[in-house]
Design a protein around this motif. Structure first.
Motif, PDB file in Angstrom:
ATOM      1  N   PHE A 203       0.871  -1.164   0.000  1.00  0.00           N
ATOM      2  CA  PHE A 203       0.000   0.000   0.000  1.00  0.00           C
ATOM      3  C   PHE A 203       0.910   1.216   0.000  1.00  0.00           C
ATOM      4  O   PHE A 203       2.126   1.081   0.106  1.00  0.00           O
ATOM      5  N   ASP A 207      -2.949   6.205   1.872  1.00  0.00           N
ATOM      6  CA  ASP A 207      -4.076   5.400   1.410  1.00  0.00           C
ATOM      7  C   ASP A 207      -5.167   5.366   2.462  1.00  0.00           C
ATOM      8  O   ASP A 207      -4.889   5.384   3.646  1.00  0.00           O
ATOM      9  N   GLU A 233      -1.470   4.218   9.015  1.00  0.00           N
ATOM     10  CA  GLU A 233      -2.095   3.254   8.101  1.00  0.00           C
ATOM     11  C   GLU A 233      -2.410   1.959   8.818  1.00  0.00           C
ATOM     12  O   GLU A 233      -3.402   1.290   8.523  1.00  0.00           O
TER      13      GLU A 233
ATOM     14  N   GLU C 253      -8.439   0.516  -9.480  1.00  0.00           N
ATOM     15  CA  GLU C 253      -7.474   0.251  -8.413  1.00  0.00           C
ATOM     16  C   GLU C 253      -7.745  -1.085  -7.744  1.00  0.00           C
ATOM     17  O   GLU C 253      -6.839  -1.889  -7.541  1.00  0.00           O
ATOM     18  N   ASP C 266      -0.807   1.977  -8.482  1.00  0.00           N
ATOM     19  CA  ASP C 266      -0.669   3.361  -8.921  1.00  0.00           C
ATOM     20  C   ASP C 266      -0.220   3.436 -10.369  1.00  0.00           C
ATOM     21  O   ASP C 266      -0.640   4.310 -11.109  1.00  0.00           O
TER      22      ASP C 266
END
Lengths: 387, 283, 293
Positions: A203, A207, A233, C253, C266
């Motif tokens: 990640f 995010d 996170e 995504e 990304d």
């Protein structure tokens, strides 16, 4: 021509001697520089670190200072940016003429600014830098932040033993040096312990939604989830995992050792394994005193960053007690550097000593921390220490 | 001379950063002057930095060569993406170039084996000093100042005012735009290569959105009516955090306020604003 | 797993769509890339948090407070920054840079007052019921986010198509000069647009703060990046574009993570972005860039 130039030169020299050197010998204060991220993205760590330093400095002052001399803290904000860190280091070293420098907050900044301190032959003492390539810069670089390489294997082993997992899924932040090097260390430790990895997911910082990764992880049926993340996170990850019906234990790195995980993941924070040299629950006399003093001064429970900063100040003070400051800046800085490696201290984070690292050229370089890890698991909003 | 030594020890990095920021401001000046709203320079800076550093870290490349490679690498990528991208105009171009910058950052992040990924590249040899930076800035400035008053400069101004009319005059507008874009990229690449060699360490995150926006701010604040605007913008943005150091926690706030004030009172940039002021004083 | 990933895609898409709605409105009508939208989004979250923590409001009144605070912020933004720059016929990029300044100021004020640590809403602010739907877990908040995105889009589309204000807005977006000539109170309408866009941003801030369990001063930044991507894909200035673009990005995504690999997420998103820009620069619903009169 030559004669008058020499005369001017020696007059200048006299001027410098009188106004440059003498005041230094007359000063009864020891100047220490602190460069931390007080604003910007890393400021939650920088501010906690600063509080730890100030608490320790206050206590030292209250008990008579260092051999009668007072500590003067020169605090600068390096904003978590590498150019700022370099600029701030230079200011503290050349303008404020500090005898020792603490910081910077982020490993990224350290890699840019520590070489400046090394070249200027001033000790730079990091309390929150855990990435590779920092102490290998040179023999003026010290840190008391234990690297993941030393802690993670112990955490994994303890967690595996107690919960009996044989295969795990790995989730880490791939755009941050801290979580990334944490992952590298986890990977190596998992290989050494021969624990299988069902899937590795990533990640990015900032995010908000981790359900896609967690859903995928759930589908591969691991026994536990190894997480290299910071609390910002990490806490939502735990919450979302539980919401998806994942009841597996989490094994976290250094970043997850923070009481904030209880606030942010309330009710979902159980079953997180963390290893760290420090725990707020540690019942040693030194730690209890520290936690109480911190709570009294700042109204909150301290975290690992504050604890390590607090101990670092005391470690440096210990080295300084052994010195007699000659008033010559270069000599004092060198003497401090020579006295520091031998310091052993028992503080809030437990027994501590330094270990020399190897530089990039294979020769001995800076100094890393040697401390034993405490493995903990969260249960009902507390870290429960596992023996 | 002791004060000079002391000043230099403390502020050398600041001076060098000012130099590279001026280069970055010039890199966006050249595209803005042509009417291109390109925000890709952070991406080109990254390309320049990484190309140069990979050379100096792993081989014994002399600095001038590494710098050239950085600039050329950025220029080549600009050539590649310029042809399709420059068909866009206005805000669409701005968004596309912003996206390009992010793509570069992500590619660098994921090419771990070569670039070190998130861990960055450190231990970069400190090869750049005042000489290299000042020379680069001086040369770029000189070239642009000469061009501004030449036929090429006038063509570029014409393009930024009215593309269609310029095209109708028989000039190859697309070629001019591409050339401006590529030169801007080369400058940004050079700035990146220079910056890497006096800051010891680079990582993908420093070339992201924040950097792109900072470069844009330098260009807009300085103004595009003259290369001197870029010098002003670059210097101000670099110096401001240092000047505001005494403000402690309020530093970012005051920084933001100053930015707003400058734009409100001088929307065409500081250089333009100064000229207006001077004209009023000296009619 | 697919069912769960679909739900994930819908809720992530809803989150993006909500944010992009306000962002695209300012662009479409005021022709400004409002880089302060992320900060306004963040202010909404903090306003609601404050209402809950200090005044012990429940969720709905807290959202109302957020709307109020961000609405005022939007009005101030227009009066103080956009309007003066319009009056001076400032170059295109000037208001964008000014919004950068605003964003820095707002983040810094919040950081100074609330500190930079992550905060969260108290647990009982939200009902935590989870529904199991075809082996997927859906919770109350997911449903609300998706529902609200659709509702808001529907509402705005109706206003734009069928009300006189909507007609005035469309005229304004097309050509402010013509609109003024036709008797539209241009200044007031610009201000109103800024207010509405900010309210949208603020409310989405609260919802996303609840969704992610965290509120921190820089929370608007990553959303802004995604918002820009959504607006490019969906088409700038178009409400349908913000919605479709948001869901499209969300699904792209999620599916990338699920079936390709999360570290490619990304790259895929931006690759898509790039392709849209090169093949259809106006985005799915946007209008081809035309020279303004």
């Amino acid at each position: 021509m030559k004669f008058s130039r020499r005369l001017i030169g020696s007059r200048a020299l006299l001027f410098i001697l009188v106004f440059g050197v003498l005041p230094n010998t007359a000063a009864a204060q020891i100047k220490i520089g602190i460069a931390e991220a007080l604003t910007g993205n890393a400021s939650q760590y920088g501010v906690a670190i600063r509080k730890g330093f100030e608490l320790a400095a206050g206590e030292i002052a209250a008990s008579g200072g260092i051999n009668g001399q007072k500590l003067e803290l020169v605090i600068e904000d390096e904003q978590g940016k590498k150019e700022e860190a370099i600029n701030v280091f230079k200011k503290l070293i050349f303008q404020d003429k500090v005898v020792l420098l603490f910081g910077p907050t982020l490993s990224n900044s350290a890699q840019a600014s520590d070489p400046v301190a090394q070249a200027a032959k001033v000790v730079v003492f990091g309390t929150s830098n855990t990435a590779d390539g920092i102490t290998s810069i040179g023999n003026y670089v010290f840190r008391n932040s234990v690297t993941e390489a030393d802690i993670l294997p112990a955490t994994l082993k303890a967690a595996a033993q107690k919960t009996g997992f044989s295969k795990v899924a790995v989730l880490y932040g791939n755009d941050d040096i801290f979580t990334r090097s944490g992952y590298d260390n986890f990977k190596k430790a998992l290989q050494d312990l021969k624990i299988g990895v069902t899937t590795t997911e990533t990640f990015a910082k900032g995010d908000v939604d981790f359900k896609p990764q967690l859903t995928k992880i759930k589908g591969t049926n691991p026994d536990a989830i190894v997480l290299s993340a910071l609390v910002a996170e990490g806490a939502p990850i735990m919450v979302q995992a539980r919401q998806l019906g994942i009841t597996l234990p989490f094994v976290g790195g250094n970043g997850m050792n923070s009481p904030r995980v209880f606030e942010l993941a309330r009710d979902y924070s159980d079953n997180l394994w963390v290893g760290s040299p420090w725990s707020v629950e540690s019942s040693t006399a030194e730690n209890k005193r520290f936690v109480a003093a911190y709570k009294k001064a700042y109204g909150t429970v301290p975290d690992q960053f504050a604890a390590q900063a607090y101990d670092a100040m005391y470690i440096a003070a210990e080295a300084m007690r052994k010195l007699k400051f000659a008033g010559n800046l270069d000599a004092d800085r060198r003497a401090l550097r020579d006295a520091l490696p031998a310091v052993q201290w028992n503080g809030a984070t437990g027994p501590f000593k330094f270990r020399q690292a190897i530089g990039r050229d294979g020769k001995p370089a800076g100094y890393d921390a040697v401390q034993t890890a405490i493995v903990m698991v969260t249960k009902r909003n507390h870290y429960v220490i596992q023996k | 001379m002791e004060w000079l030594d002391s000043f230099w020890s403390t502020y050398s990095t600041l001076v060098l950063s000012t130099g590279t920021n001026v280069l970055l401001a010039l890199s966006i000046y050249v595209t803005l002057a042509c009417g291109l709203l390109s925000v890709a320079n952070a991406g080109f800076m990254a390309i320049g930095a990484y190309s140069a550093v990979l050379l100096t870290l792993h081989t014994v490349t002399p600095l001038p060569l590494a710098l050239m490679v950085g600039a050329i690498a950025a220029a080549m990528v600009a050539l590649l993406i310029g042809v399709p991208t420059l068909r866009l105009s206005g805000v669409y171009l701005a968004m596309a170039t912003l996206a390009f910058g992010e793509v570069v950052r992500i590619l660098i992040l994921n090419a771990e084996d070569v670039t070190g990924g998130a861990l960055g590249l450190n231990g970069i040899p400190q090869l750049v000093g005042v000489f290299e930076v000042i020379t680069s800035v001086a040369v770029a400035l000189y070239v642009f100042l000469r061009l501004a008053h030449s036929r090429i400069g006038r063509t570029i101004t014409a393009i930024s005012q009215d593309e269609i009319a310029t095209e109708l005059m028989g000039l190859n507008v697309r070629a001019y735009k591409l050339v401006c874009f590529v030169i801007g990229a080369a400058l940004a690449g050079l700035a990146g290569a220079l910056n890497a060699h006096f800051t010891f360490f680079i990582s993908p995150n420093e070339y992201g959105f924040e950097r792109a926006v900072e470069i844009l701010a330098m260009g807009v604040i300085g103004g595009v009516s003259s290369p001197w605007g870029a010098v002003l913008g670059g210097t101000l943005i670099t110096a401001l955090p240092e000047l505001l150091r005494g403000m402690g926690r309020y530093r970012p706030l005051i920084n933001g306020v100053i930015l707003i004030m400058i734009i409100l009172y001088s929307p065409k940039g500081l250089w333009d604003g100064l000229q207006t002021l001077l004209r009023r004083v000296r009619p | 797993m697919l069912a769960q990933q679909i739900i994930n895609g819908l809720s992530l898409g809803g989150v993006y769509a909500l944010f992009a709605l306000g962002f695209t409105l300012v662009f479409g009508v005021l022709n400004v890339i409002n880089l302060a939208h992320g900060a306004i989004f963040m202010i909404g979250a903090y306003a609601a948090l404050y209402a809950v923590l200090v005044f012990h409001f429940s969720l709905l009144p807290a959202i109302f407070v957020a709307a109020l605070v961000t609405g005022v912020a939007g009005w101030i933004l227009d009066k103080l920054i956009f309007a003066p720059l319009r009056a001076r016929r400032a170059p295109h990029l000037a208001p964008m840079i000014a919004t950068i300044g605003v964003s820095i100021c707002l983040a810094s004020i919040i950081e100074g007052y609330f500190g930079s640590e992550n905060l969260r809403f108290p647990l009982d602010t939200l009902p935590s019921s989870t529904l199991s739907l075809a082996s997927a877990q859906v919770n109350w908040l997911d449903v609300n986010i998706i529902g609200l995105a659709l509702l808001l889009m529907g509402g705005m589309l109706w206003v734009i198509r069928h009300s006189s204000t909507g007609r005035a807005l469309r005229a304004l977006a097309e050509s402010p000069k013509a609109a003024a000539l036709l008797g539209v109170n241009v200044g007031e309408l610009f201000g109103a647009t800024s207010v509405i866009a900010s309210i949208l941003g603020g409310v989405s801030g609260v919802l996303i703060a609840l969704y992610t369990n965290s509120v921190f001063p820089h929370m608007g930044q990553p959303m802004l990046h995604k918002g820009i991507a959504v607006v490019i894909i969906g088409g700038m200035g178009d409400v349908r574009g913000a919605l479709i673009g948001g869901f499209f990005l969300g699904f792209a995504e999620v599916l990338t993570i699920a079936y390709i690999g999360s570290n490619m997420r990304d790259a895929v998103a931006f690759g898509l972005l790039f392709s849209v820009l090169l093949l259809r620069p106006a985005g799915l619903f946007g209008q081809a860039p035309q020279r303004r009169a």
